[in-house]
Design a protein around this motif. Structure first.
Motif, short mmCIF file in Angstrom:
data_model
loop_
_atom_site.label_atom_id
_atom_site.label_comp_id
_atom_site.label_asym_id
_atom_site.label_seq_id
_atom_site.Cartn_x
_atom_site.Cartn_y
_atom_site.Cartn_z
N HIS A 35 -31.55 74.00 -27.01
CA HIS A 35 -30.32 74.21 -26.24
C HIS A 35 -30.35 73.25 -25.06
O HIS A 35 -31.01 73.47 -24.05
CB HIS A 35 -30.20 75.67 -25.82
N PHE A 36 -29.62 72.17 -25.21
CA PHE A 36 -29.79 70.98 -24.38
C PHE A 36 -29.45 71.21 -22.91
O PHE A 36 -28.32 71.56 -22.56
CB PHE A 36 -28.92 69.85 -24.93
N CYS A 37 -30.46 71.03 -22.06
CA CYS A 37 -30.28 71.09 -20.60
C CYS A 37 -29.60 72.38 -20.14
O CYS A 37 -28.89 72.40 -19.12
CB CYS A 37 -29.51 69.88 -20.09
N GLY A 38 -29.80 73.46 -20.89
CA GLY A 38 -29.21 74.74 -20.52
C GLY A 38 -27.87 75.03 -21.16
O GLY A 38 -27.29 76.10 -20.94
N TYR A 39 -27.35 74.09 -21.95
CA TYR A 39 -26.09 74.27 -22.65
C TYR A 39 -26.39 74.79 -24.06
O TYR A 39 -26.94 74.06 -24.90
CB TYR A 39 -25.31 72.95 -22.72
N ILE A 40 -26.02 76.04 -24.32
CA ILE A 40 -26.37 76.69 -25.59
C ILE A 40 -25.65 76.02 -26.76
O ILE A 40 -24.47 75.67 -26.67
CB ILE A 40 -26.00 78.19 -25.54
N GLY A 41 -26.38 75.87 -27.86
CA GLY A 41 -25.83 75.22 -29.04
C GLY A 41 -25.10 76.18 -29.96
O GLY A 41 -24.64 77.26 -29.56
N TYR A 42 -25.00 75.79 -31.24
CA TYR A 42 -24.24 76.55 -32.24
C TYR A 42 -25.14 77.63 -32.85
O TYR A 42 -25.64 77.51 -33.97
CB TYR A 42 -23.70 75.60 -33.31
N VAL A 43 -25.32 78.71 -32.09
CA VAL A 43 -26.29 79.75 -32.44
C VAL A 43 -25.95 80.43 -33.76
O VAL A 43 -26.80 80.53 -34.66
CB VAL A 43 -26.38 80.79 -31.30
N ASP A 44 -24.74 80.91 -33.89
CA ASP A 44 -24.37 81.66 -35.10
C ASP A 44 -24.51 80.79 -36.34
O ASP A 44 -25.02 81.25 -37.38
CB ASP A 44 -22.94 82.19 -34.99
N GLU A 45 -24.07 79.54 -36.24
CA GLU A 45 -24.09 78.66 -37.40
C GLU A 45 -25.53 78.30 -37.81
O GLU A 45 -25.86 78.30 -39.00
CB GLU A 45 -23.30 77.39 -37.10
N ILE A 46 -26.38 78.00 -36.84
CA ILE A 46 -27.77 77.64 -37.15
C ILE A 46 -28.52 78.86 -37.67
O ILE A 46 -29.28 78.77 -38.65
CB ILE A 46 -28.46 77.05 -35.92
N ASN A 47 -28.32 80.02 -37.04
CA ASN A 47 -28.99 81.23 -37.52
C ASN A 47 -28.53 81.61 -38.93
O ASN A 47 -29.32 82.09 -39.75
CB ASN A 47 -28.74 82.39 -36.56
N ALA A 48 -27.25 81.36 -39.22
CA ALA A 48 -26.75 81.65 -40.57
C ALA A 48 -27.42 80.75 -41.61
O ALA A 48 -27.72 81.20 -42.73
CB ALA A 48 -25.23 81.47 -40.61
N LEU A 49 -27.67 79.50 -41.24
CA LEU A 49 -28.39 78.61 -42.15
C LEU A 49 -29.81 79.12 -42.40
O LEU A 49 -30.30 79.10 -43.54
CB LEU A 49 -28.44 77.19 -41.58
N GLY A 50 -30.46 79.57 -41.33
CA GLY A 50 -31.80 80.13 -41.50
C GLY A 50 -31.80 81.31 -42.45
O GLY A 50 -32.68 81.43 -43.32
N GLN A 51 -30.82 82.19 -42.31
CA GLN A 51 -30.74 83.36 -43.18
C GLN A 51 -30.40 82.97 -44.62
O GLN A 51 -30.97 83.51 -45.57
CB GLN A 51 -29.70 84.33 -42.63
N GLU A 52 -29.51 82.01 -44.78
CA GLU A 52 -29.10 81.57 -46.12
C GLU A 52 -30.28 81.00 -46.90
O GLU A 52 -30.43 81.26 -48.11
CB GLU A 52 -28.00 80.51 -46.00
N PHE A 53 -31.14 80.23 -46.23
CA PHE A 53 -32.23 79.55 -46.92
C PHE A 53 -33.58 80.22 -46.71
O PHE A 53 -34.60 79.72 -47.19
CB PHE A 53 -32.30 78.09 -46.46
N GLY A 54 -33.60 81.35 -45.98
CA GLY A 54 -34.86 82.04 -45.74
C GLY A 54 -35.82 81.26 -44.86
O GLY A 54 -37.04 81.30 -45.05
N ILE A 55 -35.27 80.56 -43.85
CA ILE A 55 -36.06 79.73 -42.94
C ILE A 55 -35.99 80.34 -41.54
O ILE A 55 -34.89 80.57 -41.03
CB ILE A 55 -35.52 78.29 -42.90
N PRO A 56 -37.12 80.60 -40.89
CA PRO A 56 -37.06 81.13 -39.53
C PRO A 56 -36.49 80.10 -38.55
O PRO A 56 -36.60 78.89 -38.77
CB PRO A 56 -38.52 81.45 -39.20
N VAL A 57 -35.88 80.61 -37.50
CA VAL A 57 -35.30 79.76 -36.45
C VAL A 57 -35.94 80.12 -35.12
O VAL A 57 -36.09 81.31 -34.79
CB VAL A 57 -33.77 79.96 -36.36
#
Length: 348
Positions: free
Chosen positions: A125-147
Motif C-alpha cells: 500500500h504505497f506511501c500510506g495510500y491503500i490499494g485495490y484490497v477487495d480485488e487482490i484478495n478476491a484473486l487470492g481466494q480464487e486461486f487459493g493463494i495467501p495475500v
C-alpha cells in the motif's frame, strides 16, 4: 526547509529510567500492553509485535509455509525494505505492474502473473495510500493463494472505513521504524486473520519456544519441552514497547495533523492527486501528487521550502532481483510521482 520525514518522540517518557534499571528488559509487561493498544486501535485480536519489520515478514512467510524457490508476486514500486526480505528468504520475486494513477498493484497485472508456482501475493500500500484490497484478495481466494497486506507506511490508513490490518486480508505487516507512526525506534507487527497462524507465529517469534512449559519446577530447561518449528529472535524489548505505548497515546492527534495538512495541500495545488478514491483515507505519511514535469516541479517545491521527493526507486532497477524489467505502469508512475511533506511536525 520542511523535511519529508521526521521521527516522532513524545516529549516525556517518565518510565524510561525505571525500565532501563529494572532488570526486565526483554518482552514482558510493556510488550503485552503495546500489543493490546494496537489490537484495540485497529480492531483485531490476532496481533503480535516484533523487533524489526523484516522479521515480521520472515515470521509471516514461515507461518504461511513458504519455502526457498517459491514464487511471490510483489510490487516493484515499494520500499526496498518490503521486497528485500522476500529475496533474503529465498523466494523468487515476480513483479506485477502497478496502476499509474495509484502507485499500487494492478489487479489485472497480478492475475496475468499468477502461475502454478505462485505461493503468495505481497500487496504493498504505497506511501500510506491503500490499494485495490477487495480485488487482490478476491484473486487470492480464487486461486487459493495467501495475500499479505504490506502496510510498511500505512498504519492508520483506512479502506471503506476499516483501518489497515482489519481489511479481511490473510496477513498484514506493519513497520514501526523511526520515520513511521507509531515509531518504536525499530520494530514491527503482524496481524493474522487465522487464530491458528497467530498461535504458530507466537512460537516462531521466540525461537519456537512455548514459554509456558519451557522450564521445569526447578527453573531448568525442561527436557519435555520439544521445539517443533523454526523460529527467530523476534520479540520486541520492553524499552521499545514502552515507547510504542507512549506513542499510541498521541496517535490520533498526530494523524489528524497530517490530514489537515493534506486538506490544505488539496486547496493550494492543481496537480493530479494520488489516492483520489472515495473508498480510501490515507494516513498522509506523505502527500502524493502526479506531475508532468517531475524534476522541475520537485525542485520548485524545494526552492519554496518543502523537501519534495520521488521517495522510492522501482525495485526492478536493483540487480539483486534479476535482470531489469520494464513495466509500463511502474515507469509512468515513477516518472510522475512527487511526495510532499504532510507530517505532524508543521502546519501548512
Amino acid at each position: 526547509m520542511v523535511p519529508l520525514y521526521k521521527p516522532y518522540m513524545p516529549p516525556e517518557l517518565p518510565e524510561l529510567e525505571n525500565i532501563l534499571h529494572s532488570g526486565a528488559l526483554s518482552y514482558g509487561k510493556w510488550g503485552r500492553q503495546f500489543e493490546s493498544a494496537l489490537r484495540s486501535y485497529i480492531g483485531v485480536n490476532c496481533l503480535l509485535t516484533t523487533n524489526t519489520y523484516a522479521i515480521s515478514i520472515q515470521i509471516a512467510l514461515t507461518v504461511l509455509g513458504l519455502r526457498p524457490g517459491d514464487e511471490v508476486i510483489a510490487s516493484p514500486m515499494s520500499c526496498l525494505a518490503s521486497n528485500q526480505p522476500l529475496k533474503t528468504f529465498g523466494l523468487k520475486v515476480i513483479w506485477a505492474d502497478i496502476d499509474p494513477r495509484t502507485g499500487t498493484l494492478s489487479p489485472d497485472s497480478v492475475r496475468s502473473k499468477i502461475s502454478p508456482k505462485t505461493k503468495l501475493i505481497f500487496h504493498n500500500h504505497f506511501c500510506g495510500y491503500i490499494g485495490y484490497v477487495d480485488e487482490i484478495n478476491a484473486l487470492g481466494q480464487e486461486f487459493g493463494i495467501p495475500v499479505i497486506d504490506d502496510c510498511v507506511e500505512a498504519f492508520g490508513s483506512k479502506y471503506k472505513n476499516h483501518r489497515a490490518g482489519d481489511l479481511g486480508t490473510d496477513v498484514t505487516v506493519f513497520s514501526f521504524q523511526t520515520v513511521r507512526l507509531p515509531n518504536t525506534i525499530d520494530g514491527g507487527a503482524i496481524v493474522f486473520k487465522d487464530k491458528g497462524m497467530y498461535d504458530a507465529a507466537l512460537l516462531a517469534r521466540d525461537f519456537g519456544i512455548d514459554r509456558s512449559v519451557f522450564r521445569d519446577q526447578y527453573g531448568e530447561i525442561s527436557p519435555d519441552c520439544d521445539i517443533t518449528t523454526p523460529g527467530y529472535g523476534g520479540t520486541m524489548s520492553e524499552l521499545n514497547s514502552y515507547i510504542g505505548c507512549a506513542q499510541m497515546e498521541d496517535i490520533d492527534s498526530l494523524l489528524e495533523k497530517q490530514k489537515r495538512n493534506a486538506l490544505n495541500w488539496n486547496e493550494k495545488l492543481e496537480f493530479d492527486k494520488l489516492g483520489n478514491r472515495a473508498e480510501i483515507e490515507p494516513n498522509y505519511w506523505v502527500y502524493g501528487i502526479l506531475s508532468e514535469n517531475k524534476t522541475s516541479d520537485m525542485l520548485n517545491f524545494r526552492e519554496k521550502g518543502f523537501y519534495a521527493s520521488g521517495v522510492h526507486l522501482p525495485n526492478t532497477y536493483y540487480s539483486v532481483f534479476g535482470s531489469k524489467e520494464v513495466l509500463p505502469g511502474t515507469q509512468e508512475f515513477y516518472n510522475k510521482f512527487i511526495a510532499l511533506p504532510s507530517g505532524w511536525w508543521y502546519e501548512l
